[in-house]
Design an enzyme around this catalytic site. Structure first.
Site, PDB file in Angstrom:
ATOM      1  N   GLU A 139      23.083  30.006  69.609  1.00 24.70           N
ATOM      2  CA  GLU A 139      23.351  30.758  70.840  1.00 24.70           C
ATOM      3  C   GLU A 139      24.722  31.414  70.820  1.00 24.70           C
ATOM      4  OE1 GLU A 139      23.209  28.472  74.479  1.00 24.70           O
ATOM      5  OE2 GLU A 139      23.638  30.242  75.701  1.00 24.70           O
ATOM      6  N   ASP A 141      20.779  25.511  70.246  1.00 19.79           N
ATOM      7  CA  ASP A 141      21.460  25.656  71.530  1.00 19.79           C
ATOM      8  C   ASP A 141      22.411  24.469  71.627  1.00 19.79           C
ATOM      9  OD1 ASP A 141      20.389  26.480  74.901  1.00 19.79           O
ATOM     10  OD2 ASP A 141      22.356  25.947  74.096  1.00 19.79           O
ATOM     11  N   ILE A 144      24.766  23.497  73.668  1.00 18.00           N
ATOM     12  CA  ILE A 144      24.702  22.843  74.975  1.00 18.00           C
ATOM     13  C   ILE A 144      23.695  23.620  75.813  1.00 18.00           C
ATOM     14  CG2 ILE A 144      25.879  22.228  77.111  1.00 18.00           C
ATOM     15  CD1 ILE A 144      28.430  21.802  75.622  1.00 18.00           C
ATOM     16  N   ASP A 145      22.565  23.001  76.071  1.00 22.43           N
ATOM     17  CA  ASP A 145      21.582  23.616  76.966  1.00 22.43           C
ATOM     18  C   ASP A 145      21.799  22.965  78.329  1.00 22.43           C
ATOM     19  OD1 ASP A 145      19.482  25.456  77.381  1.00 22.43           O
ATOM     20  OD2 ASP A 145      18.133  23.757  77.657  1.00 22.43           O
ATOM     21  N   THR A 154      24.770  24.455  80.197  1.00 27.27           N
ATOM     22  CA  THR A 154      26.234  24.598  80.229  1.00 27.27           C
ATOM     23  C   THR A 154      26.763  24.568  81.665  1.00 27.27           C
ATOM     24  OG1 THR A 154      26.332  25.821  78.142  1.00 27.27           O
ATOM     25  CG2 THR A 154      28.157  26.153  79.673  1.00 27.27           C
ATOM     26  N   ASP A 205      16.832  28.253  73.601  1.00 28.12           N
ATOM     27  CA  ASP A 205      16.544  27.362  74.726  1.00 28.12           C
ATOM     28  C   ASP A 205      15.243  26.593  74.528  1.00 28.12           C
ATOM     29  OD1 ASP A 205      17.657  30.023  76.804  1.00 28.12           O
ATOM     30  OD2 ASP A 205      18.714  28.121  76.538  1.00 28.12           O
TER      31      ASP A 205
HETATM   32  O1  LIG Z   1      22.868  26.433  79.391  1.00 28.73           O
HETATM   33  P1  LIG Z   1      22.351  27.476  78.502  1.00 28.73           P
HETATM   34  O2  LIG Z   1      22.282  27.110  77.042  1.00 28.73           O
HETATM   35  O3  LIG Z   1      22.987  28.796  78.710  1.00 28.73           O
HETATM   36  O4  LIG Z   1      20.781  27.699  78.839  1.00 28.73           O
HETATM   37  C1  LIG Z   1      20.275  27.860  80.161  1.00 28.73           C
HETATM   38  C2  LIG Z   1      20.438  29.303  80.607  1.00 28.73           C
HETATM   39  O5  LIG Z   1      21.819  29.605  80.722  1.00 28.73           O
HETATM   40  C3  LIG Z   1      19.809  29.506  81.981  1.00 28.73           C
HETATM   41  O6  LIG Z   1      19.914  30.861  82.329  1.00 28.73           O
HETATM   42  C4  LIG Z   1      18.337  29.121  81.991  1.00 28.73           C
HETATM   43  O7  LIG Z   1      17.831  29.259  83.280  1.00 28.73           O
HETATM   44  C5  LIG Z   1      18.161  27.710  81.506  1.00 28.73           C
HETATM   45  O8  LIG Z   1      16.772  27.448  81.448  1.00 28.73           O
HETATM   46  C6  LIG Z   1      18.808  27.500  80.150  1.00 28.73           C
HETATM   47  O9  LIG Z   1      18.666  26.164  79.761  1.00 28.73           O
HETATM   48 MG   LIG Z   2      20.227  27.155  76.713  1.00 28.39          MG
HETATM   49 MG   LIG Z   3      23.533  26.859  75.586  1.00 36.29          MG
END
Ligand SMILES: O=P(O)(O)O[C@H]1[C@H](O)[C@@H](O)[C@H](O)[C@@H](O)[C@@H]1O
Ligand SMILES: [Mg+2]
Ligand SMILES: [Mg+2]
Length: 280
Positions: free
Chosen positions: A70, A90, A92-93, A95, A220
């Site tokens: 990412e 990813d 950190i999923d 964040t 993601d």
């Molecule tokens: O936290 P990240 O890796 O950016 O991924 C999320 C994303 O930013 C959000 O827009 C989505 O709605 C989430 O499903 C993702 O997990």
């Molecule tokens: Mg993500």
């Molecule tokens: Mg992320």
């Protein structure tokens, strides 16, 4: 026959666990928050540090493999899925959850060969839950087999979704119309963990019947998609038909009946694909 991908999967599990330690440690410190595409599309130095850890450690062991991360893509690297062994990361999923210490934060590592996910690892760092799946060999959480819900009645279902990281008014209109349609079926409830990967693991665990979202990226959902399918679930595009990892759209459900019922209620829209040519 030797299982050539097992050593890669073992490394993914080990480095995801190590990354989880970094995430938990960073929660004790001040977190410097930066933004990417807009004011609510957040990234931190921990995202970047974790991605570098995963990619560098994997490159040392598997120098011929390719990587889609990412934060590497955010820094300008391409996002093209080839037939080569590819790590789809990813770091950190969730964040935004991490920034706010909201307790659903995952490290997500998918691994594809010939454009098909071969294994998926999602580590929910604050729950200490290691979700894993290997193609054809089932899905697990901390070693316990996962099985999706058997519910086929949408009116008895809980559905997960997210509002995403864009606040484009036209897109939000579609998102809210879809949400209203689904809520008013009615369904028992709508939930969102704040992370696509954990939402998909909740489907695989049988806690929610389905998760859908328009706006996600390949990193993601790559790992979670295999965890759902190996737990007996199904994947679909928001307009029906096959899910396309690069399309920015997904429905992950416990069965086709629920998936198709949700597809009927989604007011869909398209976004630039993850593998679209980089803007010059
Ligand atoms: O936290 P990240 O890796 O950016 O991924 C999320 C994303 O930013 C959000 O827009 C989505 O709605 C989430 O499903 C993702 O997990
Ligand atoms: Mg993500
Ligand atoms: Mg992320």
């Amino acid at each position: 026959m030797a299982d050539v991908w097992q050593s890669a999967m073992d490394h993914a599990v080990a480095v995801a666990r190590k990354a989880g330690e970094i995430v938990r440690g960073a929660l004790k410190d001040e977190r410097t928050v930066m933004t990417k595409s807009c004011a609510v599309d957040l990234v931190t130095q921990t995202d970047q540090k974790v991605e570098q850890l995963i990619i560098q450690s994997a490159k040392e062991k598997f120098p011929t493999h390719r990587f889609i991360g990412e934060e590497s893509v955010a820094a300008g690297e391409s996002c093209i899925l080839s037939d080569d062994p590819t790590w789809i990361i990813d770091p950190i999923d969730g964040t935004t959850n991490f920034v706010h210490a909201f307790p659903f934060v995952a490290v997500s590592i998918g691994f594809s060969i010939n454009k098909q996910v071969e294994f998926g690892v999602v580590y929910s760092c604050l729950e200490d839950k290691m979700f894993t799946a290997r193609r054809g060999k089932g899905a697990f959480c901390n070693g316990e087999a996962l099985q999706v819900s058997e519910q086929a009645d949408i009116h008895q279902a809980i559905v997960a979704t997210e509002f995403g990281s864009s606040r484009d008014p036209a897109a939000m209109d579609h998102i809210f119309r879809s949400l209203r349609n689904i809520l008013c079926l009615p369904v028992h409830g709508v939930r969102g963990a704040g992370t696509a990967a954990i939402n998909m693991c909740l489907v695989a665990s049988g806690c929610v019947e389905a998760y859908y979202e328009i706006g996600i990226h390949v990193w993601d959902v790559a790992a979670g998609s295999l965890i759902v399918s190996e737990a007996g679930g199904v994947l679909m595009d928001v307009e029906g038909g096959d899910m396309d990892l690069m399309s920015r759209r997904i429905v992950a459900a416990n069965n086709t009946t629920i998936a198709e019922r949700i597809v009927k209620e989604i007011v869909s829209f398209t976004l630039q694909r993850d593998d679209a040519p980089l803007q010059s």
